[in-house]
Enzyme design. Sequence first.
Site, PDB file in Angstrom:
ATOM      1  CD  GLU A 108     -56.649  66.430   5.435  1.00 25.45           C
ATOM      2  OE1 GLU A 108     -55.443  66.688   5.262  1.00 25.45           O
ATOM      3  OE2 GLU A 108     -57.044  65.528   6.175  1.00 25.45           O
TER       4      GLU A 108
ATOM      5  CG  ASP B 149     -46.300  67.281   5.394  1.00 21.99           C
ATOM      6  OD1 ASP B 149     -47.164  66.391   5.456  1.00 21.99           O
ATOM      7  OD2 ASP B 149     -46.554  68.497   5.466  1.00 21.99           O
TER       8      ASP B 149
END
Lengths: 469, 264
Positions: free
Chosen positions: B49, B60
């Site tokens: 990814e 995140d």
Amino acid sequence: MPARGVSATSGQVSPRLEQFQTKDVKPSMTSNATRPPRADGLPRPSDGLTGTPHDPTDGGYFGDFGGRWLPEALVGVVDEVAEAFAKARHDPEFLDELDRLAETYGGRPSPVTDAERLTALVGGARILLKREDLNHTGSHKINNVLGQALLTKRMGKTRVIAETGAGQHGVATATACALLGLECVIYMGRVDTERQALNVARMRLLGATVVAVDSGSATLKDAINEAFRDWVTNASTTYYLFGTAAGPHPFPMMVRDFQRIIGLEARQQVLDLTGRLPSAVVACVGGGSNAIGAFHAFLDDADVRLVGMEAGGDGIATGRHASTISAGSVGVLHGARSFMMQDEDGQVIESHSISAGLDYPGVGPEHSHLAAIGRAEFRSITDTEAMDALALLSRTEGIIPAIESAHAVAGAVVLAKEIGPEGIVLINVSGRGDKDMETAMEWFQLNGDGPGTVTTSTSATGNTTSKES
Amino acid sequence: MSGLSELFAATRAQNRAALIGYLPAGYPTLAGSADMFNALIDSGCDLVEVGVPYSDPVMDGPVIQAAAETARAGGFRLTDLFGIVEKISAKGGKAVLMSYYNPIMAYGADAFARDLAAAGGLGVITPDLIVDEAGDWLAATEAHGIDPIFLVAPSSPTERISRTVEHTRGFLYAASTMGVTGARDQVSSLAPDLVARCRELTDLPIGVGLGVRTGAQAAEIAAFADGVIVGSAFVSAVTEGEKQARALAEELAAGVRGTVPAIS
């Protein structure tokens, strides 16, 4: 001259406004609240929650703006908020409690002040001030937090999180949480905790935990990011009490509805005072909650100009500003499609403003829509213009506005001259300037031998004091 | 059959899960980024990814936030993505992108899908885009043969999972926990239940991410998922050095094969 604004209140929608009808609803326009009307005929906060012809679509869109641009993990809690608000806005018990707290605790209604000395000095339109600075906690923010904190209780959540820039929303949230016995965590950019130390102390005194956010630019947008991270982790117990009319649906509509009381009251107050509607309503715009609250009751009054003043920082040309609509572009930020400040890669640009409360690179979607269809105008006010206006209002009217609100004053003074003596300009003074005294002391050099007209004759003062004692 | 379908068909045939490794593009350096992805593939990642470093990464945790900031400070630009993906696919590696939606919108959804397809990329994971808002993106990905990969969360009700899988191609990304990215000591107990609920609604391969850092955790997830997605742990390893990153990939690659008896 004819009362030119009043004619537009007959309920006829002008062709220019037809495109603005975002949803074909027939709102009742009558609150389900049970208390008898106020003796002075002024509306109550519950009257802001009845639904309007300008509500967003089911997907949360005002024209092309709004929606729900958020992680799937947050859809569940956001749905929960939407359902709770949809029920609460028609529940007499909720509405009565909101009205009761607004009046007996928040200090509503806020007055409209005829700014005679400022009007005389400017020599243009008659200037009126809507005094949200007189509310408990010092700004319009209390209108929204009382509503959402009551909603939190109804939803059975025990913990409230919120973001804050200048600290006004943080203080208001901490206040409502103290009042209603809710745990409170406030996220605030590190930079803002330093320039608004007094408000940090107020929040802590009220029992809130203040978390300084160091990530990104360490300002309001990063505080919002951190609050979203908390929410996604603690969704089951926690309510995110969003401070402005932005974010994913239903927040832009809900926060607007809790702030609609500003314009609903002001419209009636201006009619009572002057027998007509104002030529223009002026408010500062960061995320845009005080502005949408002030504007909304006038949307169908086609002759009333709605003018938002964005933070111009050092000037748009310098790139150091927070004029999202005036100089930004369309993107998705913090849950909504709206104007924002971004570079060509879609990276969010750090905004700049002397006012922490306007220092935000996004703006509520309904403002973007009003700008796109031309119903509202947006102008940019520099730091210097705002600080000049702060001093001007202080010395002509004895009102020290928040630096945020000083942006509205600065823009309104120019507008009053443009409009001329026949007109009326209503300024929403969204907050008071006590929190900004440190910035003001530095800017005007009030501490030392600065160029201001502050008297520094300490010996004279000393003599007076000694005689009286 | 898309590249991702082939990949999962192959790992399913081997009775194992795929190992999917994440790093932000441009990390640890812009010049060394493609090589680091290729090192992960050499050491056992079936798919990488390539993350788009973004100014406002709400999903995140601190490790990936810091790495993304390093990448941006190192001069990363959106156009660098396609060169990195090209270098991965040129060596036979398989890559998808992971991007918050605003950079895609700014680049232009159609142009983004087009340029990714030209670089040999297979799909895009969009952590802050729900299918309800994905009209333009779905049209763009379909036009250019890119797989749109959406997320489901433990909080997603059946109705939303159903709507999400309808528009997902390649694989479905199941977030193992309610929270942001970051290595955790224990695998969330929410993941097996979420995957089971998804299985009732779709035959799509299901990748599980958020919180995995050890071979044992990878083996645990591989027992019920088609892909094990590892992000923050790889970022931390890369921060230490390529050797550490390779060692982690090898450990995790053994983990995703944990349910397969050793070949005699």
